[in-house]
Write a protein that holds these residues in place. Structure first.
Motif, PDB file in Angstrom:
ATOM      1  N   PRO A 267       0.799  -1.240   0.000  1.00  0.00           N
ATOM      2  CA  PRO A 267       0.000   0.000   0.000  1.00  0.00           C
ATOM      3  C   PRO A 267       0.828   1.284   0.000  1.00  0.00           C
ATOM      4  N   LEU A 268       2.083   1.210   0.380  1.00  0.00           N
ATOM      5  CA  LEU A 268       2.930   2.402   0.447  1.00  0.00           C
ATOM      6  C   LEU A 268       3.690   2.649  -0.853  1.00  0.00           C
ATOM      7  N   VAL A 269       3.672   1.701  -1.785  1.00  0.00           N
ATOM      8  CA  VAL A 269       4.549   1.743  -2.954  1.00  0.00           C
ATOM      9  C   VAL A 269       3.764   2.077  -4.217  1.00  0.00           C
ATOM     10  N   GLY A 270       4.258   3.102  -4.942  1.00  0.00           N
ATOM     11  CA  GLY A 270       3.641   3.485  -6.205  1.00  0.00           C
ATOM     12  C   GLY A 270       4.333   2.905  -7.414  1.00  0.00           C
ATOM     13  N   GLU A 271       5.597   2.579  -7.265  1.00  0.00           N
ATOM     14  CA  GLU A 271       6.374   2.046  -8.383  1.00  0.00           C
ATOM     15  C   GLU A 271       7.510   1.202  -7.835  1.00  0.00           C
ATOM     16  N   ALA A 272       7.774   0.059  -8.440  1.00  0.00           N
ATOM     17  CA  ALA A 272       8.921  -0.778  -8.098  1.00  0.00           C
ATOM     18  C   ALA A 272       9.668  -1.084  -9.384  1.00  0.00           C
ATOM     19  N   LYS A 273      10.859  -0.503  -9.528  1.00  0.00           N
ATOM     20  CA  LYS A 273      11.628  -0.613 -10.772  1.00  0.00           C
ATOM     21  C   LYS A 273      12.952  -1.304 -10.496  1.00  0.00           C
ATOM     22  N   ILE A 274      13.428  -2.083 -11.475  1.00  0.00           N
ATOM     23  CA  ILE A 274      14.668  -2.818 -11.290  1.00  0.00           C
ATOM     24  C   ILE A 274      15.338  -3.086 -12.628  1.00  0.00           C
ATOM     25  N   GLN A 275      16.654  -3.000 -12.633  1.00  0.00           N
ATOM     26  CA  GLN A 275      17.476  -3.444 -13.756  1.00  0.00           C
ATOM     27  C   GLN A 275      18.704  -4.119 -13.179  1.00  0.00           C
ATOM     28  N   GLY A 276      18.814  -5.429 -13.403  1.00  0.00           N
ATOM     29  CA  GLY A 276      19.951  -6.144 -12.839  1.00  0.00           C
ATOM     30  C   GLY A 276      19.938  -6.075 -11.331  1.00  0.00           C
ATOM     31  N   PHE A 277      21.029  -5.565 -10.754  1.00  0.00           N
ATOM     32  CA  PHE A 277      21.132  -5.415  -9.306  1.00  0.00           C
ATOM     33  C   PHE A 277      21.093  -3.943  -8.897  1.00  0.00           C
ATOM     34  N   MET A 278      20.216  -3.180  -9.561  1.00  0.00           N
ATOM     35  CA  MET A 278      19.881  -1.810  -9.165  1.00  0.00           C
ATOM     36  C   MET A 278      18.364  -1.727  -9.113  1.00  0.00           C
ATOM     37  N   ALA A 279      17.813  -1.251  -8.000  1.00  0.00           N
ATOM     38  CA  ALA A 279      16.360  -1.231  -7.891  1.00  0.00           C
ATOM     39  C   ALA A 279      15.904  -0.090  -6.987  1.00  0.00           C
ATOM     40  N   SER A 280      14.651   0.312  -7.178  1.00  0.00           N
ATOM     41  CA  SER A 280      14.075   1.369  -6.343  1.00  0.00           C
ATOM     42  C   SER A 280      12.585   1.146  -6.185  1.00  0.00           C
ATOM     43  N   VAL A 281      12.048   1.673  -5.088  1.00  0.00           N
ATOM     44  CA  VAL A 281      10.601   1.801  -4.932  1.00  0.00           C
ATOM     45  C   VAL A 281      10.290   3.257  -4.628  1.00  0.00           C
TER      46      VAL A 281
ATOM     47  N   LYS B 269      -1.378   5.882  -4.984  1.00  0.00           N
ATOM     48  CA  LYS B 269      -0.748   5.201  -6.115  1.00  0.00           C
ATOM     49  C   LYS B 269      -1.198   5.776  -7.459  1.00  0.00           C
ATOM     50  N   ALA B 270      -2.503   5.958  -7.629  1.00  0.00           N
ATOM     51  CA  ALA B 270      -3.044   6.381  -8.919  1.00  0.00           C
ATOM     52  C   ALA B 270      -2.516   7.751  -9.328  1.00  0.00           C
ATOM     53  N   ALA B 271      -2.407   8.651  -8.369  1.00  0.00           N
ATOM     54  CA  ALA B 271      -1.976  10.024  -8.671  1.00  0.00           C
ATOM     55  C   ALA B 271      -0.463  10.207  -8.587  1.00  0.00           C
ATOM     56  N   ARG B 272       0.260   9.169  -8.154  1.00  0.00           N
ATOM     57  CA  ARG B 272       1.708   9.289  -7.923  1.00  0.00           C
ATOM     58  C   ARG B 272       1.997  10.531  -7.071  1.00  0.00           C
ATOM     59  N   ALA B 273       1.215  10.686  -6.020  1.00  0.00           N
ATOM     60  CA  ALA B 273       1.223  11.925  -5.238  1.00  0.00           C
ATOM     61  C   ALA B 273       2.342  11.938  -4.198  1.00  0.00           C
ATOM     62  N   PRO B 274       2.827  13.135  -3.840  1.00  0.00           N
ATOM     63  CA  PRO B 274       3.790  13.256  -2.739  1.00  0.00           C
ATOM     64  C   PRO B 274       3.080  13.200  -1.395  1.00  0.00           C
ATOM     65  N   PHE B 275       3.869  13.060  -0.347  1.00  0.00           N
ATOM     66  CA  PHE B 275       3.322  13.055   1.019  1.00  0.00           C
ATOM     67  C   PHE B 275       3.102  14.480   1.513  1.00  0.00           C
ATOM     68  N   ALA B 276       2.250  14.588   2.524  1.00  0.00           N
ATOM     69  CA  ALA B 276       1.997  15.890   3.150  1.00  0.00           C
ATOM     70  C   ALA B 276       3.092  16.183   4.170  1.00  0.00           C
ATOM     71  N   ALA B 277       4.307  16.192   3.700  1.00  0.00           N
ATOM     72  CA  ALA B 277       5.488  16.440   4.540  1.00  0.00           C
ATOM     73  C   ALA B 277       6.619  16.818   3.605  1.00  0.00           C
ATOM     74  N   PRO B 278       7.638  17.499   4.105  1.00  0.00           N
ATOM     75  CA  PRO B 278       8.768  17.824   3.231  1.00  0.00           C
ATOM     76  C   PRO B 278       9.324  16.582   2.553  1.00  0.00           C
ATOM     77  N   LYS B 279       9.714  16.733   1.286  1.00  0.00           N
ATOM     78  CA  LYS B 279      10.236  15.612   0.521  1.00  0.00           C
ATOM     79  C   LYS B 279      11.403  14.954   1.254  1.00  0.00           C
ATOM     80  N   GLY B 280      11.368  13.655   1.340  1.00  0.00           N
ATOM     81  CA  GLY B 280      12.423  12.909   2.011  1.00  0.00           C
ATOM     82  C   GLY B 280      12.099  12.539   3.445  1.00  0.00           C
ATOM     83  N   SER B 281      11.065  13.128   4.010  1.00  0.00           N
ATOM     84  CA  SER B 281      10.717  12.834   5.410  1.00  0.00           C
ATOM     85  C   SER B 281      10.323  11.373   5.588  1.00  0.00           C
ATOM     86  N   VAL B 282       9.485  10.878   4.688  1.00  0.00           N
ATOM     87  CA  VAL B 282       9.062   9.482   4.783  1.00  0.00           C
ATOM     88  C   VAL B 282      10.218   8.556   4.422  1.00  0.00           C
TER      89      VAL B 282
END
Length: 463
Positions: free
Chosen positions: A370-384, A390-403
């Protein structure tokens, strides 16, 4: 105080660290308040801290320990070279056997006509070399106006004055009077954050064509090169849309500019091939390497240079540039052994066909969290990418990076090294990660996401 295995208590070490050690990319006051975590040993993919906790290192140190920790032969090679020739420079018509042998090996591994190696101590100063090199090249070609280097926003190309200028991180540019002259930036291919209603393919073309627009704006006779990472690493493991690199290559081919691929992170197996340029069919004129070249066991970096650039510079008199530790014999010997291990153990092939697909299968399942909007991976590099919507790819109601910082804390508390970039969580594990290690990594990552979700719900940051 000489300490190897028997060391003072953690609290004492933390106090000494706070008193004397200035850390990179760190709020020193906050670090002193919280106390550093002190790593004392490592084996395979596991770190041990000063309190004996076992930690899975899903970042391979700093994207670099590709072969994993604890290879005895790496220590043996370093010791043998130190006894035989601990140091000599490569200035003044001298060279050393390890520097020659490693240059030959790098040229063998590199694609295309990238046959020449200019050594550095790491990726940052290798990119400094690239700035000097491409401008010198064009001057030698009788085109001294070609000085501008185009890079991308949110790119990372090192932390020296030139490296940080090439990078497109505003927090770095805010300190120290950056960027330096004749370096400009275009948009990054980050569809998730910046693609809006466009498809990833449409957005990839849009961002690639910003390069052509910038060339037209500034004039081809002013531009020396374009530099980019195949996958943006420190920018958040931004895997470009499929349309991006083919269009970038087309534009570079159509114009008289050099293409520099910064392979400091992507190189030496991380994308499932030896170089990220091979994964994305990029044909660079210069390639920046470091990190996986020695798996971090010794400091070393280099620029791999194509025949045309190297030969032009070779016939233009002295190239008045270099470093004391260019081609350091111990680092070169260690890098050679690292490359032998990488090849003999078939680590790159294993990432491509065995563990990489298994990690991809598991990692992409995180998109259901429920917390993840995207999970991307290539080889041994990955991010969530984490989001409250999820639908809006929205930011959190907090300064970026807080979560992201909250999630990193839960990873650390759960004995998992997983980094945050803004509100993205990223991994870059050693290439020796096996299926059991993947299972452990995923169990701990899911637990950290669950704990993060519970905390931000309690704090009203998840709606």
């Amino acid at each position: 105080m000489n300490m190897i295995t028997n060391h003072p208590p953690t609290a004492e070490l933390q106090a000494l660290d706070a008193a004397h050690h200035m850390h990179p990319f760190t709020d020193a006051d906050a670090l002193a308040k919280n106390g550093v975590r002190i790593i004392t040993r490592a084996k395979g993919v596991t770190l041990t801290d000063s309190d004996g906790a076992q930690i899975l290192d899903a970042m391979a140190g700093l994207w670099c320990v590709n072969i994993g920790y604890g290879w005895d032969s790496m220590a043996d090679v370093a010791a043998r070279q130190m006894k035989e020739l601990p140091f000599y420079n490569t200035f003044f018509q001298t060279s050393t056997v390890p520097a020659i042998a490693l240059a030959q090996k790098i040229a063998e591994l590199a694609p295309g006509d990238l046959n020449h190696v200019f050594y550095a101590s790491g990726g940052s100063d290798a990119n400094d070399t690239n700035v000097r090199l491409v401008r010198h090249y064009w001057a030698a070609k009788g085109k001294p106006t070609k000085k501008v280097i185009i890079s991308r926003q949110n790119a990372y190309h090192g932390s020296t004055m030139a490296g940080a200028s090439l990078g497109g991180m505003t927090a770095m540019h805010a300190q120290g009077g950056l960027p330096i002259a004749d370096i400009v930036h275009i948009g990054q291919p980050n569809w998730y954050d910046e693609g809006g209603e466009l498809s990833p393919e449409e957005f990839g073309l849009l961002r690639a064509r910003e390069l052509e627009a910038k060339i037209e704006e500034l004039g081809e006779d002013a531009i020396a090169a374009f530099i980019a990472e195949p996958i943006q690493g420190a920018g958040g493991v931004i895997i470009p849309p499929s349309t991006y690199w083919p269009e970038i290559q087309r534009i570079c081919d159509a114009h008289e500019i050099l293409l520099i691929a910064d392979e400091v992170i992507c190189g030496f197996g991380r994308t499932g091939q030896m170089f990220g340029s091979q994964t994305y069919d990029i044909r660079p004129d210069i390639m920046t390497i470091a990190k996986g070249l020695s798996s971090g066991y010794a400091p070393i970096g280099a620029s791999i240079v194509c025949d045309e650039v190297a030969n032009t510079v070779a016939h233009a008199g002295d190239f008045n540039h270099g470093y004391t530790y260019s081609g350091h014999p111990v680092s070169c010997a260690v890098a050679l052994e690292n490359l032998r291990i990488l090849e003999d153990e078939k680590m790159v092939e294993n990432v491509a066909s065995v563990t990489g697909p298994y990690l991809k299968e598991k990692w992409e399942q995180l998109a259901d969290h429920p917390l993840v909007g995207e999970a991307k991976i290539q080889g041994f590099m990955a991010s969530v990418a984490m989001t409250p919507d999820k639908a809006a790819r929205a930011p959190f109601a907090a300064p970026k990076g807080s979560v992201g910082l909250i999630a990193r804390g839960h990873c650390f508390g759960n004995n998992l090294i997983m980094r945050h970039v803004g509100d993205r969580m990223i991994i870059s594990p050693p290439l020796i990660l096996n299926r059991s290690d993947v299972d452990t990594l995923m169990d701990r990552a899911v637990k950290a996401l669950d704990l993060t979700l519970a905390e931000i719900k309690a704090n009203g940051l998840y709606a």
